[in-house]
Every structure is written in C-alpha cells, then in structure tokens.
Design an enzyme around this catalytic site. Structure first.
Site, PDB file in Angstrom:
ATOM      1  N   GLY A  65       0.822  -1.204   0.000  1.00 15.57           N
ATOM      2  CA  GLY A  65       0.000   0.000   0.000  1.00 15.57           C
ATOM      3  C   GLY A  65       0.850   1.245   0.000  1.00 15.57           C
ATOM      4  O   GLY A  65       2.077   1.183   0.141  1.00 15.57           O
ATOM      5  N   PRO A  67       2.698   4.862   1.098  1.00  9.87           N
ATOM      6  CA  PRO A  67       3.430   5.197   2.335  1.00  9.87           C
ATOM      7  C   PRO A  67       2.507   5.806   3.385  1.00  9.87           C
ATOM      8  O   PRO A  67       1.592   6.566   3.065  1.00  9.87           O
ATOM      9  CB  PRO A  67       4.475   6.229   1.867  1.00  9.87           C
ATOM     10  CG  PRO A  67       4.578   6.049   0.396  1.00  9.87           C
ATOM     11  CD  PRO A  67       3.238   5.565  -0.077  1.00  9.87           C
ATOM     12  N   GLY A  68       2.743   5.451   4.651  1.00  9.76           N
ATOM     13  CA  GLY A  68       2.012   6.069   5.758  1.00  9.76           C
ATOM     14  C   GLY A  68       0.663   5.475   6.063  1.00  9.76           C
ATOM     15  O   GLY A  68      -0.075   6.005   6.884  1.00  9.76           O
ATOM     16  N   THR A  69       0.298   4.357   5.407  1.00  8.32           N
ATOM     17  CA  THR A  69      -1.040   3.795   5.634  1.00  8.32           C
ATOM     18  C   THR A  69      -1.094   2.821   6.800  1.00  8.32           C
ATOM     19  O   THR A  69      -2.173   2.356   7.161  1.00  8.32           O
ATOM     20  CB  THR A  69      -1.543   3.091   4.357  1.00  8.32           C
ATOM     21  OG1 THR A  69      -0.510   2.237   3.858  1.00  8.32           O
ATOM     22  CG2 THR A  69      -1.924   4.100   3.293  1.00  8.32           C
ATOM     23  N   GLY A  70       0.058   2.464   7.378  1.00  7.04           N
ATOM     24  CA  GLY A  70       0.045   1.653   8.594  1.00  7.04           C
ATOM     25  C   GLY A  70       0.507   0.223   8.415  1.00  7.04           C
ATOM     26  O   GLY A  70       0.121  -0.652   9.197  1.00  7.04           O
ATOM     27  N   LYS A  71       1.325  -0.050   7.411  1.00  7.01           N
ATOM     28  CA  LYS A  71       1.803  -1.427   7.181  1.00  7.01           C
ATOM     29  C   LYS A  71       2.713  -1.890   8.319  1.00  7.01           C
ATOM     30  O   LYS A  71       2.514  -2.965   8.894  1.00  7.01           O
ATOM     31  CB  LYS A  71       2.551  -1.495   5.835  1.00  7.01           C
ATOM     32  CG  LYS A  71       1.688  -1.124   4.633  1.00  7.01           C
ATOM     33  CD  LYS A  71       2.452  -1.251   3.340  1.00  7.01           C
ATOM     34  CE  LYS A  71       3.542  -0.202   3.190  1.00  7.01           C
ATOM     35  NZ  LYS A  71       3.034   1.164   3.123  1.00  7.01           N
ATOM     36  N   THR A  72       3.699  -1.072   8.662  1.00  5.61           N
ATOM     37  CA  THR A  72       4.613  -1.433   9.755  1.00  5.61           C
ATOM     38  C   THR A  72       3.879  -1.444  11.096  1.00  5.61           C
ATOM     39  O   THR A  72       4.140  -2.297  11.949  1.00  5.61           O
ATOM     40  CB  THR A  72       5.795  -0.445   9.806  1.00  5.61           C
ATOM     41  OG1 THR A  72       6.390  -0.363   8.505  1.00  5.61           O
ATOM     42  CG2 THR A  72       6.851  -0.888  10.791  1.00  5.61           C
ATOM     43  N   GLU A 289      -9.261  33.641  -7.575  1.00  6.71           N
ATOM     44  CA  GLU A 289      -9.881  32.709  -6.623  1.00  6.71           C
ATOM     45  C   GLU A 289     -11.406  32.800  -6.665  1.00  6.71           C
ATOM     46  O   GLU A 289     -12.091  31.783  -6.514  1.00  6.71           O
ATOM     47  CB  GLU A 289      -9.371  32.975  -5.203  1.00  6.71           C
ATOM     48  CG  GLU A 289      -7.861  32.818  -5.015  1.00  6.71           C
ATOM     49  CD  GLU A 289      -7.333  31.468  -5.467  1.00  6.71           C
ATOM     50  OE1 GLU A 289      -8.104  30.484  -5.458  1.00  6.71           O
ATOM     51  OE2 GLU A 289      -6.158  31.399  -5.861  1.00  6.71           O
ATOM     52  N   ASP A 363      -2.923  25.114 -11.953  1.00  9.17           N
ATOM     53  CA  ASP A 363      -4.232  24.775 -12.532  1.00  9.17           C
ATOM     54  C   ASP A 363      -4.069  24.189 -13.930  1.00  9.17           C
ATOM     55  O   ASP A 363      -4.716  23.201 -14.281  1.00  9.17           O
ATOM     56  CB  ASP A 363      -5.122  26.025 -12.605  1.00  9.17           C
ATOM     57  CG  ASP A 363      -5.304  26.679 -11.248  1.00  9.17           C
ATOM     58  OD1 ASP A 363      -5.296  25.951 -10.239  1.00  9.17           O
ATOM     59  OD2 ASP A 363      -5.438  27.915 -11.201  1.00  9.17           O
TER      60      ASP A 363
END
Length: 508
Positions: A65, A67-72, A289, A363
C-alpha cells in the site's frame, strides 16, 4: 560484534511483556487487513485444528500500500497480539559492503526462526532485496543483491521446509518485486493496505486524539471530512501540528480552529503574510480565486467549496479550499466540470481584467494531466476509442510509446478539444456571473479569507445543495406532486401547501 559475526542476521525479537507494545486497539481502520492478519496468527495458535482438516499454514503474507497507511504499525500490532515469537528486520539490513553477506544473513535469520518455531518473521521494506532480477544488468557491476534474493527464495520455498515459520513483509512498491517472490507458496496472500475512507479517518483521529487535551466542542466527523486523501501518518501529523499551534497561542486546550490551521499548513505550507504584493496583484489574485469558487459553486459535479483565501501560502498566492467527495467511479461529466473548475481562475482574469498571468501554472498542469488521462487512459474520446495506454505494471520502457505517431496526433487533438469545451463552459458561466465575481473579489480583499456562508450570501444556494434537495426522497405525501427530469431519470417531489400563521403557531 566483530568481523566473524558479519554474516549474522540482526533481527530484533519482540518482547511480549513490554508495556509500550502496540496492539490492535492502537490500529484504527484497516478492518479487512486486520481480519486476514489475525487469521495468520490464529493458524499459529491453533495449528492442530487446521492440520486435522488437511489445511496447510500459509508461508507468507505481503502488506502492500501507499506510504504512511500503517503497514509497519500493523506488523507491530501482530507482534503485540501474537503469543508466538516475532522477529523483525529491515530489507536494507541484508545489504553490506562485504560480498556474500546478504545471503549469509538470510540463512542465519531463518535458522534463528526455526529454533523458536512456530514464529513470525517480519521483513520491512522488502523491495530493498526483492527487486526483479535481470533489470539494468548492464549498469551493475555485481550481483550481490540477486544472490541475497535467491537465498530468500530458497528459504521461503525450497528443498528444505521451514515448518511453522510465517514471513510477513511490507512494501509500497509491489510493481518492482520479482515474480518468483510473489508466487503462491512464498507469499500466499497479498494484503492491500490502502488510504482510509471517511469512517476510518474518524477512527484514526480517535486514536491520536487520546493523549491531547481537547475542546469539548470538537467535531471529529468534520475533521475526518476535511482530510480526504490523508494517510494515517498524515492524520497523526495533523494532530501533533494542531497541539503545537494551540501551545504557541497559549491556549488551555486544542480547538477545531487549531486543527483547521494545521491542515492548511500541511497542505498549503506556511502563511507568508509579509510577502510584498501590489494592490493590482492582490486584485488579480482575488478575481482568480473568486473565478474558481464561482464555477465550482455553479456546477453540480464539482466538490463543495469550503473557504477562499488570498493569504499567500508556500508557492501559491491564494487558494480555494473544497471538500472532495470520495467518488469511486467518475464519468465524462464529472471530469468536464472538474476541468471547468480548474480553469475558472485563469478565464476570470482574462475576461474581467484582460490579464494572462503566471499564477495559473498549477491549474493548467492539473488540467492537462486530467485531459490526457481522459483520452489516453480512460478511453473517453470517440476518436481514439475504447483503448487505454495506461501501464499498471510500471515495467514499460520510458523511451518507447505504445502507439504510433498518427495516434499521438489524434490524442493531442482530442485533448485540445476537451480543454476547449471546458473553456467554453467556463466562459459561459463567468459571463453570466461577472457582477457576483467582482463582489466576491471585493469581499476577499476586505477580509482576506471568506467561507461558504459568505459565498452563499452572494451566489445563493450551490448546485450541489439544489441537486441534494431535488434528489432527497420526500416523506410527506400531502401537497402537490411534481416531477423533474434529471440525468438519472425522472424524480418526483412534493410542494406542500403554504400554512397560515395560526397553523404555523400550532405546529411550533
């Protein structure tokens, strides 16, 4: 530990009695991944139950998955929950300056595991040694990494059986792993650990907010909606950044405003209030904007506008913040409305100020990528047809194109046609909303940051609100029934008869 121990694996054994150990209570979301992981732990705990039916214990599972999704973190939770030994090592720990050390460390790792079997071996960032063999062979002087991989393949499923040793591995680069490593019998399961949805993000916030001193009015569901596309590590960063902002402002607790400021800072960068800007540049930014916001407000398939600011952040001079709707499937109309929303700033500057500035580079970049994806990836062009040139494996050589020069010309023409149609739609809306865009720009220059409520006072209800009101089923049946034709078919709704003042008072 000396030159003679250079071939020994440096695996760490998880301590079951450690008070700081991670358990599944500390892992929010990832329900499907947790079920599959717990099955593997259950195999080890109750091996006899499965063997009685003739089932074999899986050899390994790969956590894949972004990076940072909680695998470790998931692997740490397995170490905390399992009543079996857990050995963890990084893929780069097998790499050394000496020849043959990698293969030696793999052998030593599995020898250690066999002594304490049944057990779990966790290899983090396995792509360090599991990269596909034979790639870039002309650029590499030795095959040390390949020897290490060959030894790992042999240990996982070779002549010798490693009964009771399950290998868990984590990577965010599945596409570059060797096919021999990925086959059944080595990694029997590939567990996808993806980005969390809105419900899972709320659960992740609940975990990370435990240690913070919070304002009682904090709305966690609102925070979960604000952080679309954030991984678990990003949400942890938001919580920490919000606490830092609250402490910097000498607050007694962390409020919702601190979390919004933290999200703004992480997504957009630091505020640059002292950035030198002329009045003309501020006006141009405000019109830009306001153009974005107006187009997104008027088109039903654009994401709902949350706030608009002309305070410079990072490299941007201003920003229109919106709440992304988490759609799984997109059609042509969704993309066309998105393109119009991206082009709204540039077209508003051109039509209202007769200026073409450099402020729209981001944009235009996103517009071009989206239009090319529509034609070359999603098959949304009648001329190109139902063909996709997308390479899901990532193995294609960057110097070769999978289409002819004639097809390349057709793709370019279709991209230009799609962008021109989006520009025409944008011009049509801006021409009708000139006065409202000027009023929005004036309000922006006065307040610097305005919210959806301010936009609604000028533009009225948004297209998304109107669409929601029309599609919501009516529970009451008394009144006059009417129908309206929409893209989804005919929708019936009821107009209730107006009540007198006396009836209204009784109802209240």
């Amino acid at each position: 530990g000396g030159i003679m121990n250079v071939g020994k694996a440096r695996a760490q054994m998880a301590d079951k009695n450690n008070k700081e150990r991670v358990t599944f209570k500390d892992v929010a979301g990832l329900e499907e991944a947790k079920v599959e992981i717990m099955e593997i732990v259950d195999f080890l705990r109750k091996a006899d139950k499965y063997k009685a039916l003739g089932a074999k214990i899986p050899k390994g599972a790969l956590l894949a998955g972004p990076p940072g999704t909680g695998k470790t973190l998931l692997a740490k939770a397995v170490a905390g929950e399992a009543n079996v030994p857990f050995l963890s090592i990084s893929g780069s720990d097998f790499v050394e300056m000496f020849v043959g050390v990698g293969a030696s460390r793999v052998r030593d790792l599995f020898e250690q595991a066999k002594k304490v079997a049944p057990c779990i071996v966790f290899i983090d960032e396995i792509d360090a040694i599991g990269r596909a063999r034979g790639k870039n062979s002309g650029f590499s002087g030795n095959d040390e990494r390949e020897n290490t991989l060959n030894q790992l393949l042999t240990e996982m499923d070779g002549f010798q059986t490693n009964a009771g040793v399950i290998v868990l591995a984590a990577t965010n680069r599945v596409d570059i792993l060797d096919k021999a490593l990925m086959r059944a019998g080595r990694f029997d399961r590939q567990i996808e650990v993806g980005l969390p949805d809105v419900k899972e993000r709320k659960e992740i916030f609940d975990v990370h907010l435990r240690k913070l001193k919070l304002d009682a009015k904090l709305d966690r569901e609102f925070l979960a909606k604000q952080t679309s596309g954030f991984a678990g590590a990003d949400i942890a960063n938001v919580c920490n950044e919000a606490a830092l902002i609250a402490a910097r402002n000498d607050k007694s607790c962390v409020s919702q405003e601190d979390f919004l400021a933290a999200i703004d800072r992480i997504v957009g960068g630091l505020e640059r209030r002292n950035m030198p800007m002329t009045e003309k540049e501020r006006r141009s930014t405000a019109i830009h904007e306001a153009g974005h916001a107006t187009i997104m407000w008027r088109l039903k398939n654009c994401d709902p506008v949350l706030k608009i600011t002309i305070i410079p952040r990072g490299r941007s001079l201003g920003a229109t913040w919106y709440l992304p709707e988490e759609r799984v499937n997109h059609n042509v109309e969704h993309f066309m409305h998105k393109l119009a929303g991206l082009l709204g700033g540039r077209i508003a500057e051109q039509m209202l100020l007769d200026v073409t500035s450099t402020g729209a580079i981001n944009d235009l970049e996103r517009t071009t990528k989206t239009a090319y994806a529509m034609v070359a990836y999603y098959g949304m062009s009648p001329k190109v047809g139902n063909i996709s040139f997308y390479d899901a494996t990532g193995q294609r050589d960057m110097f070769t194109k999978p289409f002819s020069e004639q097809t390349a010309v057709t793709i370019d023409e279709e991209v230009r046609r799609i962008v021109d149609e989006a520009v025409a739609l944008t011009r049509q809306i801006i021409e009708a909303e000139r006065e409202n865009i000027e009023r929005l720009a004036d309000l922006l220059i006065e307040k610097e940051t305005i919210f959806a409520e301010d936009v609604e006072t000028i533009l009225g209800k948004s297209a998304q609100q109107i669409e929601k009101e029309l599609t919501e089923p009516k529970t009451k049946t008394d009144g006059e029934a009417k129908s309206i034709a929409t893209d989804e078919g005919e929708i019936t709704y009821v107009i209730e008869p107006s009540k007198s003042n006396e009836e209204t008072e009784k109802t209240e």
